[in-house]
Design an enzyme around this catalytic site. Structure first.
Site, mmCIF file in Angstrom:
data_model
loop_
_atom_site.group_PDB
_atom_site.id
_atom_site.type_symbol
_atom_site.label_atom_id
_atom_site.label_comp_id
_atom_site.label_asym_id
_atom_site.label_seq_id
_atom_site.Cartn_x
_atom_site.Cartn_y
_atom_site.Cartn_z
ATOM 1 N N PHE A 1 -1.116 -14.577 0.420
ATOM 2 C CA PHE A 1 0.095 -15.021 1.111
ATOM 3 C C PHE A 1 0.471 -16.407 0.616
ATOM 4 O O PHE A 1 -0.337 -17.340 0.690
ATOM 5 C CB PHE A 1 -0.143 -15.020 2.627
ATOM 6 N N GLU B 1 0.828 -1.207 0.000
ATOM 7 C CA GLU B 1 0.000 0.000 0.000
ATOM 8 C C GLU B 1 0.868 1.265 0.000
ATOM 9 O O GLU B 1 0.614 2.207 -0.756
ATOM 10 C CB GLU B 1 -0.928 0.008 1.207
#
Length: 132
Positions: free
Chosen positions: A85, A58
Protein backbone atom coordinates in the site's frame (compact mmCIF):
# COMPACT_ATOMS: atom_id res chain seq x y z
CA UNK A 1 -14.17 -17.69 -23.42
CA UNK A 2 -14.66 -14.09 -24.48
CA UNK A 3 -15.86 -11.38 -22.10
CA UNK A 4 -18.45 -8.83 -23.19
CA UNK A 5 -16.80 -5.58 -22.06
CA UNK A 6 -17.34 -3.75 -19.86
CA UNK A 7 -17.99 -6.87 -17.79
CA UNK A 8 -19.71 -6.35 -14.43
CA UNK A 9 -19.35 -9.15 -11.94
CA UNK A 10 -22.97 -9.34 -10.81
CA UNK A 11 -22.81 -12.24 -8.38
CA UNK A 12 -20.69 -13.39 -5.48
CA UNK A 13 -18.15 -11.39 -3.52
CA UNK A 14 -17.06 -9.21 -6.46
CA UNK A 15 -20.62 -7.95 -6.86
CA UNK A 16 -20.59 -6.77 -3.23
CA UNK A 17 -17.82 -4.26 -3.88
CA UNK A 18 -18.71 -3.46 -7.50
CA UNK A 19 -15.85 -4.72 -9.66
CA UNK A 20 -16.13 -3.86 -13.37
CA UNK A 21 -13.69 -5.21 -16.00
CA UNK A 22 -13.20 -2.47 -18.60
CA UNK A 23 -10.83 -4.15 -21.06
CA UNK A 24 -8.81 -7.34 -21.53
CA UNK A 25 -6.26 -7.96 -24.27
CA UNK A 26 -5.49 -11.67 -23.87
CA UNK A 27 -2.62 -11.55 -26.38
CA UNK A 28 -0.84 -8.71 -24.57
CA UNK A 29 -1.91 -10.01 -21.16
CA UNK A 30 -3.28 -6.67 -19.96
CA UNK A 31 -6.60 -6.21 -18.14
CA UNK A 32 -8.09 -3.01 -16.75
CA UNK A 33 -10.97 -2.53 -14.36
CA UNK A 34 -12.44 -0.20 -11.77
CA UNK A 35 -14.50 0.09 -8.61
CA UNK A 36 -16.50 3.19 -7.69
CA UNK A 37 -15.82 4.01 -4.03
CA UNK A 38 -18.79 4.05 -1.64
CA UNK A 39 -19.02 4.32 2.14
CA UNK A 40 -19.07 0.51 2.25
CA UNK A 41 -15.44 0.39 1.01
CA UNK A 42 -14.07 2.59 3.79
CA UNK A 43 -12.42 1.54 7.02
CA UNK A 44 -13.16 3.56 10.21
CA UNK A 45 -10.43 6.14 9.44
CA UNK A 46 -12.13 7.01 6.12
CA UNK A 47 -9.67 5.25 3.80
CA UNK A 48 -10.55 2.54 1.30
CA UNK A 49 -9.91 -0.73 3.14
CA UNK A 50 -6.76 -2.52 1.98
CA UNK A 51 -8.76 -5.69 1.48
CA UNK A 52 -10.59 -3.98 -1.38
CA UNK A 53 -7.29 -3.43 -3.23
CA UNK A 54 -6.22 -7.04 -2.61
CA UNK A 55 -9.64 -8.36 -3.69
CA UNK A 56 -9.59 -6.38 -6.93
CA UNK A 57 -6.17 -7.79 -7.81
CA UNK A 58 -7.07 -11.37 -6.90
CA UNK A 59 -10.37 -11.34 -8.79
CA UNK A 60 -9.04 -9.71 -11.92
CA UNK A 61 -5.96 -11.91 -12.24
CA UNK A 62 -7.85 -15.12 -11.45
CA UNK A 63 -10.46 -14.22 -14.06
CA UNK A 64 -7.81 -13.16 -16.59
CA UNK A 65 -5.99 -16.46 -16.20
CA UNK A 66 -9.19 -18.53 -16.25
CA UNK A 67 -10.45 -16.90 -19.46
CA UNK A 68 -7.36 -18.26 -21.23
CA UNK A 69 -6.86 -21.65 -19.55
CA UNK A 70 -10.51 -22.72 -19.39
CA UNK A 71 -10.41 -23.51 -23.11
CA UNK A 72 -8.12 -26.43 -22.13
CA UNK A 73 -10.49 -27.55 -19.35
CA UNK A 74 -8.33 -26.03 -16.61
CA UNK A 75 -9.23 -23.83 -13.67
CA UNK A 76 -7.43 -20.90 -12.06
CA UNK A 77 -7.31 -19.73 -8.46
CA UNK A 78 -5.21 -17.39 -6.38
CA UNK A 79 -2.08 -18.92 -4.87
CA UNK A 80 -0.29 -15.85 -3.50
CA UNK A 81 -1.26 -12.18 -3.05
CA UNK A 82 1.42 -9.69 -1.97
CA UNK A 83 0.04 -6.16 -1.76
CA UNK A 84 2.09 -3.03 -0.98
CA UNK A 85 0.00 0.00 0.00
CA UNK A 86 1.58 3.27 -1.16
CA UNK A 87 -1.07 5.94 -0.67
CA UNK A 88 -4.71 5.97 0.40
CA UNK A 89 -7.80 6.43 -1.70
CA UNK A 90 -10.60 8.29 0.08
CA UNK A 91 -13.19 8.72 -2.66
CA UNK A 92 -13.78 8.57 -6.40
CA UNK A 93 -12.82 5.51 -8.39
CA UNK A 94 -10.23 2.81 -7.86
CA UNK A 95 -8.49 1.99 -11.17
CA UNK A 96 -6.61 -1.29 -11.68
CA UNK A 97 -4.24 -2.34 -14.46
CA UNK A 98 -3.06 -5.97 -14.46
CA UNK A 99 -0.16 -7.26 -16.56
CA UNK A 100 0.85 -10.91 -17.01
CA UNK A 101 4.57 -11.37 -16.30
CA UNK A 102 4.72 -15.17 -16.57
CA UNK A 103 2.40 -17.66 -18.28
CA UNK A 104 3.48 -21.07 -17.06
CA UNK A 105 1.90 -24.48 -17.29
CA UNK A 106 0.96 -24.55 -13.57
CA UNK A 107 1.25 -20.88 -12.50
CA UNK A 108 0.78 -17.42 -13.91
CA UNK A 109 2.34 -14.35 -12.31
CA UNK A 110 0.73 -10.93 -12.63
CA UNK A 111 1.65 -7.40 -11.54
CA UNK A 112 -1.24 -5.11 -10.67
CA UNK A 113 -1.13 -1.33 -10.34
CA UNK A 114 -3.92 0.31 -8.34
CA UNK A 115 -4.40 4.05 -8.95
CA UNK A 116 -6.76 6.86 -7.99
CA UNK A 117 -8.62 9.34 -10.22
CA UNK A 118 -5.49 11.51 -10.43
CA UNK A 119 -3.57 8.50 -11.84
CA UNK A 120 -1.40 8.35 -8.70
CA UNK A 121 -0.08 4.91 -7.86
CA UNK A 122 -1.78 3.79 -4.62
CA UNK A 123 -0.86 0.09 -4.40
CA UNK A 124 1.27 -2.50 -6.14
CA UNK A 125 0.25 -6.15 -6.11
CA UNK A 126 2.12 -9.29 -7.18
CA UNK A 127 -0.35 -12.13 -7.77
CA UNK A 128 0.51 -15.76 -8.43
CA UNK A 129 -2.36 -17.78 -9.88
CA UNK A 130 -2.42 -21.58 -9.77
CA UNK A 131 -3.52 -23.36 -12.96
CA UNK A 132 -5.03 -26.80 -12.34
Amino acid sequence: MELQLPFTLDQGFDALYGLVIDAYDTDAGVMTGHVDVTQNHLQPAGLVHGGVFASIAESMTSLGTWVVVSADGKSAQGLSNQTSFLRPILEGTIHATCRVRHRGRTTWVWEVEIADDQERLCALVRMTIAVR
